[in-house]
Design an enzyme around this catalytic site. Sequence first.
Site, short mmCIF file in Angstrom:
data_model
loop_
_atom_site.label_atom_id
_atom_site.label_comp_id
_atom_site.label_asym_id
_atom_site.label_seq_id
_atom_site.Cartn_x
_atom_site.Cartn_y
_atom_site.Cartn_z
N HIS A 404 0.82 -1.20 0.00
CA HIS A 404 0.00 0.00 0.00
C HIS A 404 0.86 1.25 0.00
O HIS A 404 1.94 1.29 0.60
CB HIS A 404 -0.90 0.03 1.23
CG HIS A 404 -2.10 -0.86 1.13
ND1 HIS A 404 -2.94 -0.84 0.04
CD2 HIS A 404 -2.62 -1.78 1.98
CE1 HIS A 404 -3.92 -1.72 0.22
NE2 HIS A 404 -3.74 -2.31 1.39
N CYS A 460 -0.08 2.47 -4.58
CA CYS A 460 -0.78 3.71 -4.87
C CYS A 460 0.14 4.91 -4.62
O CYS A 460 1.05 4.84 -3.79
CB CYS A 460 -2.02 3.83 -3.98
SG CYS A 460 -3.27 2.59 -4.28
#
Length: 613
Positions: A404, A460
């Site tokens: 992430h 991301c």
Amino acid sequence: MEKIYVKIYELSGLEDKDNFSCYIKIYWQNKKYKSCILQKNPYKFNEIFLLPIDIKNNVKDEKNNILSIEVWSSGILNNNKIAYTFFELDHIRRERISSEKINLIDVVKKCTLQISVHIINNNQDILFCNIKDIFGNNKNDKEIHDAILKYGGNERHIIKELRKEKEIGQYNNIYFNDYVNVLNTDPSQNYIYNDMPKITPNNIYNNMNNDQTNHTYLKAPNSLYNNENTIYSSNVHYSTYMNNSPTYKNSNNMNHVTNMYASNDLHNSNHFKPHSNAYSTINYDNNNYIYPQNHTNIYNRASPGSDQTLYFSPCNQKKALLIGINYYGTKYELNGCTNDTLRMKDLLVTKYKFYDSSNNIVRLIDNEANPNYRPTRRNILSALMWLTRDNKPGDILFFLFSGHGSQEKDHNHIEKDGYNESILPSDFETEGVIIDDELHKYLIQPLNEGVKLIAVVDSCNSGSSIDLAYKYKLKSKKWKEDKNPFHVICDVTQFSGCKDKEVSYEVNTGQIAPGGSLVTAMVQILKNNMNTPSIITYEYLLHNIHAHVKQHSNQTVTFMSSQKFNMNRLFDFEHIIKNKNNQLGQIINKYIEKNKSKNKNKLKHELKNLFFF
């Protein structure tokens, strides 16, 4: 709710000639679970499965519920079951299986699978299982439970207590190596740049009322750019702001003077010009080509499209740090990040001749039994120190992060969009994230001239996650310099899964084990060209990755570099080009007062909370 905690370690017992691709299938309560596919023996899976137990609480249901574990071979035309084993649920309750080697029932081949199978109710049970797997029968259940209660779930302290050691020592079947030795070592002082910006554990910056920030001043030699061969010794006169600066020597006997000056006051600080602080052992010819001592330039021409000298060391080292975080048992759980590390490791070893050794390749994954090799914030920073330690001209380094990513507000007012990009360790909720400034400090700034680093960040908001100075625009085929670039002396390139304001997705087509969009595309393209490396240029690779990713999602693959170069340059782990930046360190062209648009500001905060991948 009760769950079955299954940990698959390693498949062994197959003959050397049985070098086919293998994967594990698990069947439980009409559901099928599948591991990643490993392509060669030994098959070290190191994967965890959490299987919910949804039955009535009676003996008959316990016996009728069967956990089946099968080994399958993966072929081009079809897959075949090789061997299997099974356990009744009541057997799992009665007899715990802790890191045991099970002789499987053979269908095609005889083989052995090392596994652990436990019933768990909460995270404390998982902690108990992990520690039990480490110590086996050397520690009884009471000793482990007492240690857990004493240290409140701090696994590192629990293991110290059980081993009666002052420092974390050797674990079962795991030996000390360079990475473990770095764990409790403070970062060495950077002799090329000052720390920029100042990093605090909680990413909190003091005295921000006056838009204050830290500066980085250049301490690299002017002679890198003017054909001089200067010796800088301890007797050379220092300027006023360097009076107390120590001189350090690195492994190549190059003298460096550290500039300790860093001001938090923008109104009273001055930008100093670089001083002649030359590498004492580097020689230059009339064309400003650099020939480091004890290293040989074996090429008579540069890489295609490049007019720069290449470095080559006959004793160079290749090191890789691979980080994959699936965030097991959390609301942010992913499926393919640990698979990405396995795929990339296989590519580095088989195609690019990295040594398959724990001294050359370190993997941090969150289902690892040894806590030193889990991707906590502390371990990631320690691993970055391991990767860059004792680097020298000719060394080749590789960095992968799959997990992430998010964004944090930039209190230094340097980032164009007002936000720092960040990666999320497995313990980010308690220990915090790692922002791009920290990644730059630990991963980029320690690298010497003549060192090459290739970074892949599949998360991301990853576009500029290691703060490189130049971005390549694939559409216009032009380079664009960052608003406030940090120029470095090494040769660094970065592939990112998406732009800073985008999300990056996983790919799960059912044909292969799930993985990140960028890593899946990159590995497939490079493996498809296994025997034709001469056609793989950066332009070719970036274009094909972009096309491959667009088939599955709308994210935009981003490519950045420490310097501009011709994109016809070969993508490889051999050629290292001379850095031609004529300035080093942080260049502040404009401080960012605020975001240009409230809508953009709102979008950033929304993206910060997105955890698709």
